[in-house]
Scaffold this active site. Sequence first.
Site, PDB file in Angstrom:
ATOM      1  N   GLY A 254      -5.204  -1.184  -0.084  1.00  0.00           N
ATOM      2  CA  GLY A 254      -4.583  -0.891  -1.368  1.00  0.00           C
ATOM      3  C   GLY A 254      -4.730   0.575  -1.688  1.00  0.00           C
TER       4      GLY A 254
ATOM      5  CG  ASN B   4      -7.219  -9.687  -1.497  1.00  0.00           C
ATOM      6  OD1 ASN B   4      -7.656  -9.870  -0.364  1.00  0.00           O
ATOM      7  ND2 ASN B   4      -5.953  -9.427  -1.720  1.00  0.00           N
ATOM      8  N   GLY B   5      -5.352 -11.275  -4.064  1.00  0.00           N
ATOM      9  CA  GLY B   5      -4.502 -12.451  -3.928  1.00  0.00           C
ATOM     10  C   GLY B   5      -3.434 -12.445  -4.993  1.00  0.00           C
TER      11      GLY B   5
ATOM     12  CE1 TYR C 129       0.576  -2.141   8.070  1.00  0.00           C
ATOM     13  CE2 TYR C 129       0.531  -3.604   6.163  1.00  0.00           C
ATOM     14  CZ  TYR C 129       0.629  -2.328   6.688  1.00  0.00           C
ATOM     15  OH  TYR C 129       0.774  -1.255   5.849  1.00  0.00           O
TER      16      TYR C 129
ATOM     17  CB  CYS D 178      -6.609  -5.922  -3.750  1.00  0.00           C
ATOM     18  SG  CYS D 178      -5.149  -5.950  -4.789  1.00  0.00           S
TER      19      CYS D 178
ATOM     20  CB  SER E 291      -1.043  -1.616  12.405  1.00  0.00           C
ATOM     21  OG  SER E 291      -1.662  -1.116  11.251  1.00  0.00           O
TER      22      SER E 291
ATOM     23  CG  ASP F 223       5.508  -1.117  14.170  1.00  0.00           C
ATOM     24  OD1 ASP F 223       4.261  -1.146  14.127  1.00  0.00           O
ATOM     25  OD2 ASP F 223       6.190  -0.523  13.307  1.00  0.00           O
ATOM     26  CG  ASP F 224       2.071  -3.861  12.760  1.00  0.00           C
ATOM     27  OD1 ASP F 224       1.931  -2.628  12.784  1.00  0.00           O
ATOM     28  OD2 ASP F 224       2.503  -4.460  11.762  1.00  0.00           O
TER      29      ASP F 224
HETATM   30  O1  LIG Z   1       9.530  -2.674   8.639  1.00  0.00           O
HETATM   31  P1  LIG Z   1       8.713  -1.934   7.629  1.00  0.00           P
HETATM   32  O2  LIG Z   1       9.111  -2.300   6.247  1.00  0.00           O
HETATM   33  O3  LIG Z   1       8.709  -0.466   7.886  1.00  0.00           O
HETATM   34  O4  LIG Z   1       7.225  -2.474   7.742  1.00  0.00           O
HETATM   35  C1  LIG Z   1       6.508  -2.563   8.938  1.00  0.00           C
HETATM   36  C2  LIG Z   1       5.795  -1.285   9.273  1.00  0.00           C
HETATM   37  O5  LIG Z   1       4.895  -0.915   8.189  1.00  0.00           O
HETATM   38  C3  LIG Z   1       3.560  -0.915   8.660  1.00  0.00           C
HETATM   39  O6  LIG Z   1       3.137   0.405   8.961  1.00  0.00           O
HETATM   40  P2  LIG Z   1       2.311   1.319   7.937  1.00  0.00           P
HETATM   41  O7  LIG Z   1       2.840   2.695   7.997  1.00  0.00           O
HETATM   42  O8  LIG Z   1       2.280   0.700   6.592  1.00  0.00           O
HETATM   43  O9  LIG Z   1       0.796   1.261   8.428  1.00  0.00           O
HETATM   44  P3  LIG Z   1       0.062   1.614   9.806  1.00  0.00           P
HETATM   45  O10 LIG Z   1      -0.158   3.093   9.808  1.00  0.00           O
HETATM   46  O11 LIG Z   1      -1.209   0.850   9.706  1.00  0.00           O
HETATM   47  O12 LIG Z   1       0.887   1.163  10.951  1.00  0.00           O
HETATM   48  C4  LIG Z   1       3.576  -1.741   9.918  1.00  0.00           C
HETATM   49  O13 LIG Z   1       2.550  -1.345  10.794  1.00  0.00           O
HETATM   50  C5  LIG Z   1       4.932  -1.420  10.493  1.00  0.00           C
HETATM   51  O14 LIG Z   1       4.894  -0.194  11.185  1.00  0.00           O
HETATM   52  N1  LIG Z   2      -2.606  -7.552  -3.469  1.00  0.00           N
HETATM   53  C1  LIG Z   2      -3.434  -8.118  -4.297  1.00  0.00           C
HETATM   54  O1  LIG Z   2      -4.418  -8.738  -3.929  1.00  0.00           O
HETATM   55  C2  LIG Z   2      -3.068  -7.976  -5.751  1.00  0.00           C
HETATM   56  C3  LIG Z   2      -4.038  -8.549  -6.768  1.00  0.00           C
HETATM   57  C4  LIG Z   2      -3.351  -8.818  -8.106  1.00  0.00           C
HETATM   58  N2  LIG Z   2      -2.367  -9.884  -7.971  1.00  0.00           N
HETATM   59  C5  LIG Z   2      -2.717  -7.541  -8.626  1.00  0.00           C
HETATM   60  O2  LIG Z   2      -1.504  -7.416  -8.614  1.00  0.00           O
HETATM   61  O3  LIG Z   2      -3.440  -6.668  -9.024  1.00  0.00           O
HETATM   62 MG   LIG Z   3       2.905   0.732  11.150  1.00  0.00          MG
END
Ligand SMILES: O=P(O)(O)OC[C@H]1O[C@H](OP(=O)(O)OP(=O)(O)O)[C@H](O)[C@@H]1O
Ligand SMILES: NC(=O)CC[C@H](N)C(=O)O
Ligand SMILES: [Mg+2]
Length: 486
Positions: A28, A101-102, A257, A2, A303, A365-366
Amino acid sequence: MCGIVGIIGNNHVASTIYECLTILQHRGQDAAGIATCQDGRLELVKNNGLVSDVFKSESAQILKGNAGIGHVRYPTAGSSNYEESQPFYVNSPFGIALAHNGNLHNAEQLKKELFAEDRRHINTHSDSEVLLNVFAHELQNASGLMITPEAVFHAVSRVHKRCQGAYANVLIIPGYGIVAFRDPNGIRPLVYGVRKSAEGDEYMVASESIALDLHHFELLDDVAPGEAIIITNDRQLHRRQCAENPQLSPCVFEYVYFARPDSMIDDVSVYKARLRMGEKLAERIKERWADEDIDVVIPIPESSRTSAIPMAYSLGVKFREGFIKNRYIGRTFIMPGQEQRIKSVRRKLNAVELEFRNKNVLLIDDSIVRGTTSRQIIQMAREAGAKKVFFASAAPPVRYPNVYGIDMPVAEELIAHNRTEEEIGELLGADGLIYQTLEDLEAACMEGNPKIDRFDSSCFSNEYVTNVPKEYFAKIGAMRSDDAKQ
Ligand SMILES: O=P(O)(O)OC[C@H]1O[C@H](OP(=O)(O)OP(=O)(O)O)[C@H](O)[C@@H]1O
Ligand SMILES: NC(=O)CC[C@H](N)C(=O)O
Ligand SMILES: [Mg+2]
């Protein structure tokens, strides 16, 4: 993961918090909320949806006051229901609202204790509501009729003793001020800053430094692991280490990421860490694929773009934007269900055919988590006419669940779990697949701040920085797998 923010300013802060939440939206996308305080009264607006959907012009009429906190939610516990959106509020003692967050892995046990011993009722399945009530109970025990910094610090030290897992929090106490603290491992990020003014210094606490930049707050510091800071309504800043054995262990996935590249986390520029990830990955590629004739390096937006640039440069290969992103589609990985994620990848990304036709392409990819993105993207590259499709991941294989605020509760949903790199490459349909090593990833981040001597890298290494009981993995898996959410 979050996003949280808290501000004490000289004027109404709701619109500033709103803007900060839009800047933190990448952390989030499921729900958003703001609580402000004026004349000892807390006002709260929260709902499911993006920041721009939740707050209407009438919200500004409701959210009065020069102190407030805000939250964007990516659920990791309980459900996605409105009731579990944040901030959470508890009316005793003094009235407290919290943004968290957490993720706590002993929330169930705490919930029982809160009921049986502390006489507190928890009304949702959220771990954050549990955390708030632990803090509230401990503050009640520690304070008399007035709140003092001593009482707040004591309450935080008790939270550290009772709560296990990851937490970066910001709380508002009407008539008193804002409190922020981070768990003893500092797993989730939290920074604070000041904006000097003749009318009185204004303070902001936020998950990422980009929130400070937007409104010209000067970054003062990270909240240290285990530390609590208090900014009282009369703008006194108090800091105290409240944990017995704090040890900074930031989540390495923030650098891979989650965080925006223009943020500083624990004194490390996320942007520079990603550049170094690209450089290090290039070295591995040179060793492994010396005989391959790679024509072009193409990042998978968004990313991976920062890592792709130095990688292409170091390989001496052209860098091209072969995929164009629809700017109105959010992040797919943090969407709640697999069906939605699969559909969104194709809606989000489209190939520029001329960059693929008759070429050997190296996609980067990242990270590869469930394989949702990479599998479709490799297919798209082939349909666009690529001869060979190589794939590089700037992070190591994600093989184990995350229990600290990333919604990856089930090992079996991760494409790399129990698979070799060759098997994963085949499953993705790549002609070759290469991963960053964990050593190189950690070095890429650590080089920015040599004082960090460990990360939480549990989703890569299976080594958790807190003591997570086996039963918790089973329980969270059963409750929050994609099938269970369906
Ligand atoms: O293997 P997966 O389960 O697909 O997860 C990894 C992918 O998801 C994320 O992208 P995302 O679209 O969430 O965000 P971005 O636009 O910041 O890259 C991350 O950057 C990878 O591209
Ligand atoms: N990703 C998070 O930080 C989640 C915060 C909290 N555990 C929730 O589920 O709302
Ligand atoms: Mg991505």
